[in-house]
Design an enzyme around this catalytic site. Structure first.
Site, PDB file in Angstrom:
ATOM      1  N   GLY A 180     -17.236   4.942  -3.161  1.00 13.41           N
ATOM      2  CA  GLY A 180     -16.708   5.511  -1.915  1.00 13.41           C
ATOM      3  C   GLY A 180     -16.223   4.488  -0.909  1.00 13.41           C
ATOM      4  O   GLY A 180     -16.011   4.804   0.250  1.00 13.41           O
ATOM      5  N   ALA A 181     -16.049   3.238  -1.336  1.00 11.55           N
ATOM      6  CA  ALA A 181     -15.633   2.191  -0.403  1.00 11.55           C
ATOM      7  C   ALA A 181     -14.141   1.892  -0.521  1.00 11.55           C
ATOM      8  O   ALA A 181     -13.636   0.973   0.112  1.00 11.55           O
ATOM      9  CB  ALA A 181     -16.443   0.919  -0.660  1.00 11.55           C
ATOM     10  N   GLU A 214       0.833  -1.216   0.000  1.00  6.29           N
ATOM     11  CA  GLU A 214       0.000   0.000   0.000  1.00  6.29           C
ATOM     12  C   GLU A 214       0.858   1.253   0.000  1.00  6.29           C
ATOM     13  O   GLU A 214       1.850   1.338   0.728  1.00  6.29           O
ATOM     14  CB  GLU A 214      -0.898  -0.032   1.244  1.00  6.29           C
ATOM     15  CG  GLU A 214      -2.245   0.576   1.027  1.00  6.29           C
ATOM     16  CD  GLU A 214      -3.082  -0.226   0.009  1.00  6.29           C
ATOM     17  OE1 GLU A 214      -3.028   0.122  -1.183  1.00  6.29           O
ATOM     18  OE2 GLU A 214      -3.763  -1.164   0.422  1.00  6.29           O
ATOM     19  N   HIS A 215       0.429   2.215  -0.800  1.00  5.46           N
ATOM     20  CA  HIS A 215       1.122   3.510  -0.913  1.00  5.46           C
ATOM     21  C   HIS A 215       2.561   3.328  -1.363  1.00  5.46           C
ATOM     22  O   HIS A 215       3.449   4.056  -0.909  1.00  5.46           O
ATOM     23  CB  HIS A 215       1.071   4.286   0.419  1.00  5.46           C
ATOM     24  CG  HIS A 215      -0.205   5.069   0.572  1.00  5.46           C
ATOM     25  ND1 HIS A 215      -0.425   6.259  -0.075  1.00  5.46           N
ATOM     26  CD2 HIS A 215      -1.327   4.810   1.285  1.00  5.46           C
ATOM     27  CE1 HIS A 215      -1.631   6.718   0.256  1.00  5.46           C
ATOM     28  NE2 HIS A 215      -2.207   5.847   1.065  1.00  5.46           N
ATOM     29  N   ASP A 219      -4.349   0.769  -9.421  1.00  2.00           N
ATOM     30  CA  ASP A 219      -5.769   0.428  -9.556  1.00  2.00           C
ATOM     31  C   ASP A 219      -6.125   0.129 -11.014  1.00  2.00           C
ATOM     32  O   ASP A 219      -6.814  -0.848 -11.315  1.00  2.00           O
ATOM     33  CB  ASP A 219      -6.644   1.572  -9.024  1.00  2.00           C
ATOM     34  CG  ASP A 219      -6.283   1.956  -7.602  1.00  2.00           C
ATOM     35  OD1 ASP A 219      -5.633   1.148  -6.916  1.00  2.00           O
ATOM     36  OD2 ASP A 219      -6.638   3.071  -7.171  1.00  2.00           O
ATOM     37  N   ASP A 244       2.926   2.207  -4.916  1.00  2.00           N
ATOM     38  CA  ASP A 244       2.916   2.150  -6.397  1.00  2.00           C
ATOM     39  C   ASP A 244       3.594   3.380  -6.986  1.00  2.00           C
ATOM     40  O   ASP A 244       4.328   3.291  -7.962  1.00  2.00           O
ATOM     41  CB  ASP A 244       1.501   1.929  -6.968  1.00  2.00           C
ATOM     42  CG  ASP A 244       0.472   2.983  -6.588  1.00  2.00           C
ATOM     43  OD1 ASP A 244       0.722   3.787  -5.664  1.00  2.00           O
ATOM     44  OD2 ASP A 244      -0.604   2.997  -7.235  1.00  2.00           O
ATOM     45  N   SER A 258     -11.974   1.188  -5.739  1.00  2.80           N
ATOM     46  CA  SER A 258     -11.591   1.647  -7.089  1.00  2.80           C
ATOM     47  C   SER A 258     -12.709   1.631  -8.112  1.00  2.80           C
ATOM     48  O   SER A 258     -12.542   1.155  -9.243  1.00  2.80           O
ATOM     49  CB  SER A 258     -10.408   0.829  -7.621  1.00  2.80           C
ATOM     50  OG  SER A 258      -9.258   1.244  -6.997  1.00  2.80           O
TER      51      SER A 258
HETATM   52  C1  GLA Z   1      -5.193   4.810  -4.151  1.00  7.05           C
HETATM   53  C2  GLA Z   1      -4.438   5.131  -5.446  1.00  7.05           C
HETATM   54  C3  GLA Z   1      -3.440   4.037  -5.793  1.00  7.05           C
HETATM   55  C4  GLA Z   1      -2.545   3.702  -4.609  1.00  7.05           C
HETATM   56  C5  GLA Z   1      -3.387   3.480  -3.344  1.00  7.05           C
HETATM   57  C6  GLA Z   1      -2.540   3.282  -2.126  1.00  7.05           C
HETATM   58  O1  GLA Z   1      -6.005   3.691  -4.341  1.00  7.05           O
HETATM   59  O2  GLA Z   1      -5.346   5.285  -6.500  1.00  7.05           O
HETATM   60  O3  GLA Z   1      -2.680   4.420  -6.906  1.00  7.05           O
HETATM   61  O4  GLA Z   1      -1.579   4.685  -4.403  1.00  7.05           O
HETATM   62  O5  GLA Z   1      -4.277   4.561  -3.104  1.00  7.05           O
HETATM   63  O6  GLA Z   1      -1.810   2.107  -2.229  1.00  7.05           O
END
Ligand code: GLA
Length: 378
Positions: free
Chosen positions: A116-117, A31-32, A166, A34, A120
């Site tokens: 909003g969940a 997470e965070h 995503d 990419d 994506s």
């Molecule tokens: C959101 C962004 C992704 C990614 C995530 C965190 O979903 O759209 O590109 O950075 O946050 O992992």
């Protein structure tokens, strides 16, 4: 004729040329990172967005959504540029713009990814439109190119500074597998992810929380990572080892150090998780999910009380592991649980939410599903 094809005929007076679909996603781990060129391990969920499309012989775009009372938005394609005001349809128009489409088209959207969940829904919309345009106009873009074009639409047209995860997973996922994605070059590997065979379930908990911090908070996290990259003169946080980070600590602010520590440790956890999945070691997968959550909460500071409550309650109910997913500040968490304990876990999380006076959460489960595809064509 399917429901969307019938509706299309009713609204636009003709049958669509094709219907495309693209799913939402859950990120198992990574997470965070990419946008720091890291590895991530998301999978596509079964909920997806459909788009029915028909070529026109002028330069008009008409677009409607079954979730927005089928109201038709009409715009000349030559006016579709960043800065053009609009609502939800900007996600679709942004893709038309980034793909360089110059011919008019009628589009009907039917979105089934919960909004909003943090699952994506926006990537699902973008990727369904991109897949439809690619086939409708024979553009021949590869999946990697489509991922970059849909990200460009979201970054430059909609104005959200998201990474590439995503859109990539919505386009490239394979049923039954999580997608190991190298965000540096978009190379992928399918990692079989069969929790059911081990009597497990991946519960998705939508906290229904959405804190106003979201947009600014995300951009701020990216900016901290970029500041570290600039100060240490490296190409991205992917290049950084824990040893180098510790050795350079005095060059960084405390916040920058913590943000970079999350990135470096999370990148390692993704690869460890792939190893654990390969040997069906779900206890280890659970530990890695827990460590990821702690790092996102403490070092990256993107969790919130609702997400922490969901994670803590799932673990109290006996989950093997649990963590927030997506951008944070609200949205969803996941919990890897024994399938037989699903009802009990849901009850405990519901109780923890009501004890704290939070809005009731929603629950989903989903097996890893297929990425974007054309589902019908005339
Ligand atoms: C959101 C962004 C992704 C990614 C995530 C965190 O979903 O759209 O590109 O950075 O946050 O992992």
């Amino acid at each position: 004729m399917s429901v969307i094809e019938k509706k299309f005929l009713e609204i636009f007076g003709k049958e669509p040329d094709l219907v495309a679909a693209a799913p939402g996603r859950v990120n198992l781990i990574g997470e965070h990172i990419d946008y720091s060129d890291g590895f991530v391990l998301p999978f596509a969920i079964k909920d997806r967005t459909l788009v029915a499309a028909r070529k026109r012989d002028d330069s008009t775009i008409r677009i409607a959504s079954m979730q927005r009372r089928n109201k038709v938005v009409t715009v000349d394609i030559n006016r579709v540029k960043p800065g053009l005001k609009g609502e939800w349809e900007r996600y679709a128009l942004g893709v038309v713009w980034s793909m360089g489409v110059k011919t008019g088209v009628d589009l009907l959207i039917d979105g089934h990814v919960p909004l909003g969940a943090g699952l994506s829904s926006s990537a699902a919309l973008e990727c369904s439109v991109a897949t439809a345009m690619n086939h409708l106009f024979g553009l021949g873009f590869t999946l990697e190119e489509l991922a970059r074009l849909t990200q460009k639409a979201e970054n430059q047209y909609v104005g959200v500074p998201c990474g590439i995860m995503d859109q990539s997973v919505s386009l490239m996922a394979t049923q039954g597998s999580a997608l190991l994605l190298d965000c540096r070059d978009l190379n992928t590997k399918n990692i079989p992810f069969d929790v059911a065979a081990s009597g497990l379930e991946l519960l998705i908990i939508d906290t229904q929380a959405h804190h106003a911090l979201t947009d600014g908070g995300y951009a701020e996290r990216r900016a901290s990572c970029e500041a570290v990259v600039a100060k240490l003169a490296i190409a991205s946080l992917r290049e950084l080892s824990m040893e180098q980070l510790e050795a350079s600590r005095s060059l960084l602010t405390d916040t920058e150090y913590l943000r970079a520590r999350h990135a470096v440790t999370e990148m390692k956890r993704v690869l460890d998780c792939v190893d654990a999945l390969t040997s069906s070691d779900f206890v280890r997968v659970g530990q890695l999910l827990n460590q990821s959550h702690a790092s996102l909460r403490d070092d990256y500071a993107v969790s919130c009380p609702e997400l922490d409550t969901a994670v803590d309650a799932a673990l109290s109910a006996g989950a093997l592991g649990s963590r927030m997913v997506g951008g944070g500040f609200g949205g969803s968490a996941i919990a890897l649980i024994q399938a037989v304990k699903t009802t009990e876990t849901i009850k405990m999380i519901e109780k923890a939410f009501s004890d704290r006076g939070f809005k009731a959460p929603r629950f989903f489960t989903s097996l890893p599903s297929q990425g974007a595809e054309i589902i019908s064509r005339r």
